[in-house]
Design an enzyme around this catalytic site. Structure first.
Site, PDB file in Angstrom:
ATOM      1  N   ASP A 114     -15.354  32.971  15.243  1.00 50.91           N
ATOM      2  CA  ASP A 114     -16.287  33.055  15.412  1.00 50.91           C
ATOM      3  C   ASP A 114     -16.606  32.936  17.631  1.00 50.91           C
ATOM      4  OD1 ASP A 114     -15.792  30.467  16.009  1.00 50.91           O
ATOM      5  OD2 ASP A 114     -17.822  29.875  14.360  1.00 50.91           O
ATOM      6  N   HIS A 115     -15.458  32.187  18.366  1.00 48.88           N
ATOM      7  CA  HIS A 115     -16.122  31.764  19.648  1.00 48.88           C
ATOM      8  C   HIS A 115     -15.589  32.825  20.487  1.00 48.88           C
ATOM      9  CE1 HIS A 115     -17.390  27.968  18.093  1.00 48.88           C
ATOM     10  NE2 HIS A 115     -17.159  27.919  19.546  1.00 48.88           N
TER      11      HIS A 115
ATOM     12  N   ARG B 279     -28.521  25.279  22.295  1.00 50.10           N
ATOM     13  CA  ARG B 279     -28.081  24.519  23.594  1.00 50.10           C
ATOM     14  C   ARG B 279     -28.934  25.297  24.878  1.00 50.10           C
ATOM     15  NH1 ARG B 279     -22.215  21.105  22.979  1.00 50.10           N
ATOM     16  NH2 ARG B 279     -23.602  20.001  21.445  1.00 50.10           N
TER      17      ARG B 279
ATOM     18  N   ASP C 215     -15.837  21.742  16.273  1.00 48.25           N
ATOM     19  CA  ASP C 215     -16.960  22.052  16.892  1.00 48.25           C
ATOM     20  C   ASP C 215     -17.595  20.708  16.674  1.00 48.25           C
ATOM     21  OD1 ASP C 215     -18.061  24.967  17.794  1.00 48.25           O
ATOM     22  OD2 ASP C 215     -18.965  23.454  16.910  1.00 48.25           O
TER      23      ASP C 215
ATOM     24  N   ARG D  74     -10.495  16.253  24.391  1.00 50.83           N
ATOM     25  CA  ARG D  74      -9.784  16.658  24.308  1.00 50.83           C
ATOM     26  C   ARG D  74      -7.702  16.017  24.099  1.00 50.83           C
ATOM     27  NH1 ARG D  74     -11.578  19.456  29.432  1.00 50.83           N
ATOM     28  NH2 ARG D  74     -13.560  19.324  28.782  1.00 50.83           N
TER      29      ARG D  74
END
Ligand code: SF4
Length: 755
Positions: free
Chosen positions: A95-96, A448, A160, A645
């Site tokens: 999706d990203h 956001r 996510d 990360r």
């Protein structure tokens, strides 16, 4: 899906005994959050968790969901575990990586073209290891999860930050980094800091223009972007029960904007209706049978202040629609005060684009409410003044709302339907603008609105509201318009008002879809080949890291003595580097390039002890590696703070850094280093940081007797022939010491698989 049903049965089977044990041990009634957490503790961990005697507790989540950008490294690592299949049901969602430019069909085709190697990898690796794969165009991870996988009382981790969306169906769903996803897929426990509990008591009932989105917009205003940090937000009360499951999902989704670990609602009739409406009556039946376990105890909700760390009261009957922004989602304006705020702050009043949809607000109910406003524009002779886009959250929703005529309604007012993907929400938006230097306003139903988030333009003032408010603003083209009180001039010159939105929670004719975009994994994936081109610049299969050599580590060169803040962004920068997140060697070219060298106050400039010259950190380290020389990184306080990360730990490991010696670690980064088989140690006396000199050769002594709680020793051999020696601390437990010895946690799992 049968796999999921068996799993859900097993989860519910253990609820009674776990909750009884927890009630007994704690001697008090339980919130819903506690029930779910306690039901997911790993064996042997319960006592400490009940007594809140430890900060971090091991859990066994029920499932994993990953979006395409973060799934790459998670799955490349998972392949190292040597398992034939993932340990828990897991899915990948494309999706990203789809950029919104022209419209759904064209944009999707372009994305398939430019991302083909990533999609081929994700598809083949899913096929091989038993993961469900949702193809590009199938929809946005959180909407697809809500429609297919979320279940009341479950626990999920997702790579996510808006994973908490599944709280709309009563699931503890938490956003994590790829390393955590890899661990859970590999069968390792997952560690979480036991959260604080915030209760939000909802009374009354929404009416008129107010929607579920306005609940979270108001909560964001109350708690601010930091107020939920370290907490799970539990919504309860008659108002909570009156909200649709997808409305609850919107609230939980945007709970990420207050920093909450996650948000959750208790199981109720609305959730049951949604499960039944999305072809999951069997799950609703299972949940009905354990319904008392899937909500907080009555005593908790009647005296919430005794059981939550903080309680917030909101009366839905009095809730005004809100518009939040610009530049931050917690700047909350009730609609009656918004026009004044726009004028007083000099924000651009002309609205240039209204965007609805995203994982936050693209349910059938959202689309039907927005369409009821859009239709009025056509019926009342109004011309839409701003550009208007619609991002459906999934193919299931898109197909159904197209069938029911809503997409046509949007197109009639000039709306452009974009692909079922993140698109503008994540900045994947090739916006058409004549002058990017102009201050301008947009309004979205996303979550956001930080500067540059949607279109990369710092001059864009982005506001957040419900889809129906966004639609009304797009028609008016003016941010000082209040749809509840103001009129608009139509093409005939008449003054007209927009009526209140009308929505339908679940489609009367049921959901429909021709091809949802799902690819089931192979029954037996052993013969499936994972597709990674050896010449790819974006993907690279990983080799296992080498095991510890069994001796003290001697003669290390100082790669960098980092000064001041050194976050995961300093260690592994984001931005343009994100495209290499599936290629460890390429992304390693950003290693520590943001860190400031103590000796010259400069970023990305360190002395190469082999040549005596100053050069970039990654190139210097590659030189050491090529010459078989290990190195050490020295750092300041809270080294590795920021995101979870895993690249920040993998890059130094890959390039041959042997140890990280700092004044203190950010905890997640420290754990990530341990998982990768790195040595993360801290100065016993932080003043010893000052003893480290640029030309030192460094030994780490005591590794042959490496044991929990036992200090190691660092010896500095200075260039002038003198030496310094001092103790250093570590936090490795017995298991983590095994990780170090094996060269990484995954090496151990692989060894166990092959035993
Ligand atoms: S739609 Fe936006 S918030 Fe939702 S997953 Fe995509 S980028 Fe994240």
């Amino acid at each position: 899906m049968a796999f999921d049903l068996d799993m859900i049965k097993k989860v519910y089977d253990r609820y009674s005994s776990r909750i009884d044990a927890a009630r007994q041990a704690t001697g008090k009634p339980l919130t819903l959050t506690e029930k779910i957490l306690y039901a997911h503790l790993t064996e042997g961990n319960a006592k400490a968790a009940y007594q809140r005697g430890v900060d971090y507790v091991d859990f066994a989540p029920d499932r994993v969901a990953m979006q395409d950008a973060t799934a790459q490294m998670a799955l490349l690592q998972f392949m190292q575990a040597g398992r034939p299949q993932v340990a828990v049901p897991s899915t990948v969602h494309c999706d990203h990586l789809i950029q919104a430019k022209i419209g759904a069909v064209e944009d999707l085709n372009t994305a398939k073209d430019i991302n083909s190697e990533v999609y081929d990898f994700l598809s083949s690796v899913s096929d091989k290891y038993g993961l469900g794969f949702w193809k590009p165009g199938a929809g946005i991870i959180h909407q697809v999860v809500l429609e297919n996988y979320a279940f009341p009382g479950g626990m999920m981790i997702g790579t996510d930050s808006h994973t908490p969306n599944a709280g709309g169906l009563g699931m503890i769903a938490i956003g994590v980094g790829g390393a955590d996803a890899c661990d859970v897929m590999a069968g390792l426990p997952w560690e979480l800091k036991f959260p604080k509990l915030i209760g939000v008591h909802l009374t009354g009932k929404l009416s008129g223009w107010a929607s579920a989105k306005d609940v979270i917009l108001k909560v964001a205003g109350i708690l601010t972007v930091k107020g939920g940090t370290g907490a799970i937000v539990e919504y309860f009360g008659e108002g909570a029960r009156s909200l649709s499951a997808t409305g609850k999902g919107t609230i939980c989704n945007m709970g990420a904007e207050i920093g909450a670990t996650t948000s959750i609602f208790g199981y109720d009739e609305k959730m049951a209706a949604y499960l039944r409406g999305t072809q999951r009556a069997d799950i609703a039946d299972l949940a009905d049978a354990v319904a008392t376990h899937l909500t907080g105890d009555d005593e908790v909700y009647s005296s919430p202040e005794q059981y939550f760390d903080q309680v917030i009261e909101i009366n839905l009957s009095e809730l005004e629609p809100h518009v939040n922004g610009p530049f931050t989602p917690d700047l909350a304006w009730p609609i009656s005060k918004f026009a004044t705020a726009v004028r007083e702050n000099g924000w651009p009043t002309a609205l240039e684009v209204g965007l609805i949809g995203s994982c936050t607000n693209s349910s059938y109910e959202d689309i039907s409410r927005a369409a009821s406003i859009a239709k009025q524009a056509t019926d009342k002779g109004l011309k839409t003044k701003a550009e208007y886009t619609v991002t459906p959250g999934s193919e299931l929703v898109r197909y159904t709302v197209e069938r029911d005529g809503y997409l046509n309604t949007f197109e009639q007012i000039g709306g452009v339907v974009l692909a079922n993907a993140c698109g503008p929400c994540i900045g994947q938006w090739s916006r058409h603008t004549d002058d990017p230097t102009r201050k301008n306003s947009i309004i979205t139903s996303f979550n956001r609105n930080f500067a540059k988030r949607q279109d990369g333009n710092p001059n864009t003032h982005a506001f957040v509201a419900s889809p129906e408010i966004v639609t009304a603003f797009a028609i008016a083209g003016d941010l000082t318009f209040n749809p509840l009180t103001d009129t608009l001039t139509n093409e005939a010159g008449e003054q007209v008002m927009l009526d209140e939105p009308l929505g339908i929670e679940l489609p009367i004719k049921g959901f429909a879809v021709e091809d949802a975009g799902y690819q089931a994994p192979a029954e037996d994936g052993s013969a499936v080949e994972v597709l990674v081109s050896p010449t790819s610049s974006r993907l690279q299969l990983l080799d296992p890291f080498a095991a510890w050599e069994g001796t003290d580590i001697k003669g290390l060169r100082l790669l960098i003595k980092a000064k001041g803040k050194c976050t995961t962004d300093h260690i592994s920068m984001a931005g343009p580097w994100l495209k290499f997140r599936g290629h460890l060697d390429n992304i390693s070219n950003n290693m520590l390039i943001g860190a400031i060298n103590y000796f010259n106050n400069t970023a990305d400039s360190v002395k190469n002890e082999l040549t005596g010259e100053y050069g970039p950190v990654p190139a210097t380290q590659r030189d050491y590696k090529a010459n078989g020389i290990g190195s050490i990184v020295v750092g300041d306080e809270n080294y590795g703070e920021g995101s979870s990360r895993e690249h920040a730990a993998m890059e130094p490991r890959h390039l041959g850094v042997r140890a990280i010696l700092v004044k203190s670690f950010a905890r997640i980064h420290e754990t990530n280093l341990k998982k990768q088989g790195m040595l993360g140690i801290t100065f016993d006396n932080v003043a010893d940081y000052d003893k480290v000199q640029e030309d030192d050769k460094i030994d780490i002594v005591g590794l042959t007797e490496f044991a929990p709680g036992k200090q190691l020793t660092v010896v500095l051999h200075h260039a002038d022939g003198t030496e310094d020696s001092f103790p250093v601390n570590h936090t490795y437990n017995a298991q983590q010491i095994e990780w170090f010895k094996a060269g990484g946690a995954l090496n151990i799992i692989r060894r166990q698989q092959h035993a």
